[in-house]
Design a protein around this motif. Sequence first.
Motif, PDB file in Angstrom:
ATOM      1  N   ASP A 306       0.831  -1.216   0.000  1.00 49.29           N
ATOM      2  CA  ASP A 306       0.000   0.000   0.000  1.00 49.29           C
ATOM      3  C   ASP A 306       0.861   1.261   0.000  1.00 49.29           C
ATOM      4  O   ASP A 306       0.568   2.243  -0.684  1.00 49.29           O
ATOM      5  CB  ASP A 306      -0.928   0.021   1.220  1.00 49.29           C
ATOM      6  CG  ASP A 306      -2.087  -0.958   1.059  1.00 49.29           C
ATOM      7  OD1 ASP A 306      -2.287  -1.464  -0.067  1.00 49.29           O
ATOM      8  OD2 ASP A 306      -2.790  -1.226   2.055  1.00 49.29           O
ATOM      9  N   ARG A 307       1.925   1.199   0.788  1.00 46.35           N
ATOM     10  CA  ARG A 307       2.801   2.388   0.849  1.00 46.35           C
ATOM     11  C   ARG A 307       3.435   2.646  -0.516  1.00 46.35           C
ATOM     12  O   ARG A 307       3.444   3.768  -1.016  1.00 46.35           O
ATOM     13  CB  ARG A 307       3.924   2.188   1.886  1.00 46.35           C
ATOM     14  CG  ARG A 307       3.443   2.004   3.295  1.00 46.35           C
ATOM     15  CD  ARG A 307       4.560   2.245   4.301  1.00 46.35           C
ATOM     16  NE  ARG A 307       5.811   1.575   4.035  1.00 46.35           N
ATOM     17  CZ  ARG A 307       6.146   0.353   4.437  1.00 46.35           C
ATOM     18  NH1 ARG A 307       5.286  -0.346   5.152  1.00 46.35           N
ATOM     19  NH2 ARG A 307       7.327  -0.166   4.160  1.00 46.35           N
ATOM     20  N   GLN A 308       3.964   1.578  -1.102  1.00 46.45           N
ATOM     21  CA  GLN A 308       4.626   1.744  -2.389  1.00 46.45           C
ATOM     22  C   GLN A 308       3.661   2.269  -3.445  1.00 46.45           C
ATOM     23  O   GLN A 308       3.989   3.165  -4.211  1.00 46.45           O
ATOM     24  CB  GLN A 308       5.219   0.406  -2.851  1.00 46.45           C
ATOM     25  CG  GLN A 308       6.478   0.012  -2.103  1.00 46.45           C
ATOM     26  CD  GLN A 308       7.697   0.827  -2.525  1.00 46.45           C
ATOM     27  OE1 GLN A 308       7.731   1.429  -3.584  1.00 46.45           O
ATOM     28  NE2 GLN A 308       8.717   0.862  -1.665  1.00 46.45           N
ATOM     29  N   ARG A 309       2.463   1.712  -3.441  1.00 46.75           N
ATOM     30  CA  ARG A 309       1.486   2.136  -4.449  1.00 46.75           C
ATOM     31  C   ARG A 309       1.131   3.615  -4.261  1.00 46.75           C
ATOM     32  O   ARG A 309       1.108   4.402  -5.203  1.00 46.75           O
ATOM     33  CB  ARG A 309       0.223   1.267  -4.353  1.00 46.75           C
ATOM     34  CG  ARG A 309      -0.713   1.486  -5.543  1.00 46.75           C
ATOM     35  CD  ARG A 309      -1.966   0.664  -5.467  1.00 46.75           C
ATOM     36  NE  ARG A 309      -2.720   0.911  -4.269  1.00 46.75           N
ATOM     37  CZ  ARG A 309      -2.986  -0.016  -3.334  1.00 46.75           C
ATOM     38  NH1 ARG A 309      -2.567  -1.244  -3.466  1.00 46.75           N
ATOM     39  NH2 ARG A 309      -3.685   0.290  -2.260  1.00 46.75           N
ATOM     40  N   ARG A 310       0.886   3.964  -3.013  1.00 49.24           N
ATOM     41  CA  ARG A 310       0.477   5.341  -2.753  1.00 49.24           C
ATOM     42  C   ARG A 310       1.584   6.340  -3.109  1.00 49.24           C
ATOM     43  O   ARG A 310       1.331   7.399  -3.690  1.00 49.24           O
ATOM     44  CB  ARG A 310       0.124   5.442  -1.264  1.00 49.24           C
ATOM     45  CG  ARG A 310      -0.728   6.602  -0.962  1.00 49.24           C
ATOM     46  CD  ARG A 310      -1.443   6.433   0.340  1.00 49.24           C
ATOM     47  NE  ARG A 310      -1.899   7.733   0.772  1.00 49.24           N
ATOM     48  CZ  ARG A 310      -2.431   7.984   1.939  1.00 49.24           C
ATOM     49  NH1 ARG A 310      -2.600   7.003   2.799  1.00 49.24           N
ATOM     50  NH2 ARG A 310      -2.815   9.186   2.261  1.00 49.24           N
TER      51      ARG A 310
END
Length: 446
Positions: A306-310
């Motif tokens: 999620d962090r990477q995507r965001r």
Amino acid sequence: MSEVENIQTTAAPLVRMAEIEGRGRALVASQPLRAGQIVLRDSPIIVYSALPLKQPPPSQQQQQLHSSNYYYCSNCFKILQPWTTAAASVVSCPAYSASPGLGGGYPHDAHALFCNPNCRSLALASSHSPWVCEALTRLSDCPSLLLHQERQVQARFLIAAYNLAVVSASDFRTLLSLQGDSPAQPEDAALFLHSVISSLCPPPQSSAVFGFSLGLTASLLAKDKLNAFGLMEPFAQDRERSVRAYGIYPNASFFNHDCLPNASRFDYVDAAAERNTDIIVRVIHDVPLGREICLSYFPVNQNYSDRQRRLREDYGFTCECDRCKVEANWSDLEEEEDGDEEAMDEDWDENMANKDIEDACGVTEDNDFPHAYFFLRYMCNRKNCWGTLAPLPPSDSNPSCIMECNVCGSLKNEEEEEAIEGSLEAGVVLENPFSLSLIGLGIRGG
Ligand SMILES: C[S@@+](CC[C@H](N)C(=O)[O-])C[C@H]1O[C@@H](n2cnc3c(N)ncnc32)[C@H](O)[C@@H]1O
């Protein structure tokens, strides 16, 4: 490296700007910093409401928003007291004819209420100019805009930004200098909003020095997306936290992101003090000279994917921080195991709890989870909070043992927690030098 102007009101700035390859401008410690030290207090050049333009009638407010948080001053953004005689100083924008309070509540369709005449005067001379007032009125009657809540908030930003070009050219130049460029092909939001604003409420001629164009609108939206800080409603365990307003902060915008930040930002919007929309950034532990100071752009509990995507989608970069390097490996393993990326969120606590706590404190040498200590010590353990804890500012160079959460605001006295919990947990973890944090933050047992 150049020193950031106005970044500190003290004689010796604690941070300075640096250009770091692959990260752009950054703020680094210009002297060794002590845990809890305030490295920046920054005032916004723009603050705009996060509420939709057309506010629902009172009967629907309960479902959409927490009603007690619904009304706030359009100048200082402090919450307005529920309508009683105590709130008699509340005034509306002059363009709105009805008086607040008639019928037992604030008029739900007044687009600007102010906590007192002074706030109104300040706003009328700046953020709530006659053009802003007229523009918000027209936009709030635009059916195609009312279909999109997010577009309404972006419209509020654009109106505030184009107004800034008129009321403060230097602040507008500062806004233009922030990260965020117009994409080669303007995005849907820019096309739509530029056309709506052009037809309903083009900015006044006096903003001609900067112009009014699709390119500028797209660039402003990009800057907003990368740099706006949310000023949040007060934390409550039983509901999702919502944003009351967004602010653009000229100096805080230079903090880069790290998934294990060494600083956290605090705001105190409802505080009685002046400059209540300032944000204050404190380092959460000692930081050596020259080290970059980073914030986390979102709550630190989010999982790796999620962090990477965001960060990729919203901020346009791939995070290569120490935490991501480590979690890239165990995240892959776990995703293979359960084959369900979404499940990571729920599993996250368990992942942490299952890691050996001794490893977390560096007692044994296992690089599987070297950053566990961060979560044990600096993440708030209040249910659904996920805030970051930073010590209160040191006094006379003595570090404070009171930790403050930047989301729920709780204060935790590490020494007291150790004494109380220690008697309950005697013999279990107290030999460990970090045990008070482990107990105080309630990590044990997941
Ligand atoms: C709020 S700005 C931070 C200041 C920015 N570096 C500048 O030059 O103005 C956010 C942008 O900084 C960059 N950035 C922030 N954190 C980063 C990181 N950890 N690695 C690489 N780039 C980062 C990204 O381009 C991101 O969109």
